[in-house]
Design a protein around this motif. Structure first.
Motif, PDB file in Angstrom:
ATOM      1  N   THR A  41       2.282   7.327 -11.142  1.00 43.96           N
ATOM      2  CA  THR A  41       1.183   6.723 -10.452  1.00 43.96           C
ATOM      3  C   THR A  41       1.675   5.140 -10.710  1.00 43.96           C
ATOM      4  O   THR A  41       2.728   4.902 -11.212  1.00 43.96           O
ATOM      5  N   GLY A  42       0.708   4.165 -10.153  1.00 42.93           N
ATOM      6  CA  GLY A  42       1.306   2.872 -10.333  1.00 42.93           C
ATOM      7  C   GLY A  42       1.528   2.228  -8.680  1.00 42.93           C
ATOM      8  O   GLY A  42       1.082   2.839  -7.673  1.00 42.93           O
ATOM      9  N   ALA A  43       2.441   1.204  -8.671  1.00 38.61           N
ATOM     10  CA  ALA A  43       2.693   0.717  -7.353  1.00 38.61           C
ATOM     11  C   ALA A  43       3.338   1.545  -6.390  1.00 38.61           C
ATOM     12  O   ALA A  43       2.839   1.666  -5.128  1.00 38.61           O
ATOM     13  N   LEU A  44       4.170   2.690  -6.710  1.00 41.03           N
ATOM     14  CA  LEU A  44       4.318   3.716  -5.671  1.00 41.03           C
ATOM     15  C   LEU A  44       3.365   4.558  -4.858  1.00 41.03           C
ATOM     16  O   LEU A  44       3.189   4.942  -4.029  1.00 41.03           O
ATOM     17  N   LEU A  45       2.333   4.834  -5.987  1.00 41.86           N
ATOM     18  CA  LEU A  45       1.009   5.444  -5.567  1.00 41.86           C
ATOM     19  C   LEU A  45       0.296   4.831  -4.565  1.00 41.86           C
ATOM     20  O   LEU A  45      -0.083   5.092  -3.667  1.00 41.86           O
ATOM     21  N   ASP A  46       0.212   3.484  -4.925  1.00 38.47           N
ATOM     22  CA  ASP A  46      -0.281   2.730  -3.893  1.00 38.47           C
ATOM     23  C   ASP A  46       0.243   2.311  -2.562  1.00 38.47           C
ATOM     24  O   ASP A  46      -0.365   2.595  -1.690  1.00 38.47           O
ATOM     25  N   LEU A  47       1.638   2.268  -2.560  1.00 34.41           N
ATOM     26  CA  LEU A  47       2.281   2.312  -1.534  1.00 34.41           C
ATOM     27  C   LEU A  47       2.123   3.673  -0.562  1.00 34.41           C
ATOM     28  O   LEU A  47       1.822   3.647   0.651  1.00 34.41           O
ATOM     29  N   VAL A  48       2.150   4.839  -1.348  1.00 39.99           N
ATOM     30  CA  VAL A  48       1.527   6.306  -0.504  1.00 39.99           C
ATOM     31  C   VAL A  48       0.245   6.001   0.083  1.00 39.99           C
ATOM     32  O   VAL A  48       0.222   6.543   1.406  1.00 39.99           O
TER      33      VAL A  48
END
Length: 84
Positions: A41-48
């Motif tokens: 979770t975090g910024a990578l999940l936001d990117l996805v």
């Protein structure tokens, strides 16, 4: 894969320390599939989520995931940009 223009891999590192391997395929200069692996979770999940929204795509979690995707999406936002 390095010599194959239709398939590739990118390694991402986000500001919050999250990392992921991104595999992609394309045909006739169009993106046909994207797969993110080894991320939390975090910024990578936001990117996805942003990528799926902009491509009008769906996210299909791999079987055996530890948490339902809906729980990750509601808990993992660092930017507050997630729709609920």
């Amino acid at each position: 894969m390095a010599d194959d223009p239709e398939h590739g891999i990118i390694q991402l590192r986000m500001e919050d320390g999250g990392e992921a391997d991104v595999y992609y395929s394309r045909a006739e200069s169009k993106l046909t599939s994207v797969s993110f692996t080894h991320f939390a979770t975090g910024a990578l999940l936001d990117l996805v989520a942003q990528l799926a929204t902009s491509l009008q795509a769906v996210v299909i979690p791999q079987e055996g995931g530890r948490e339902p995707l809906s729980r990750l999406l509601s808990a993992g936002s660092t930017t507050g940009s997630r729709r609920r």
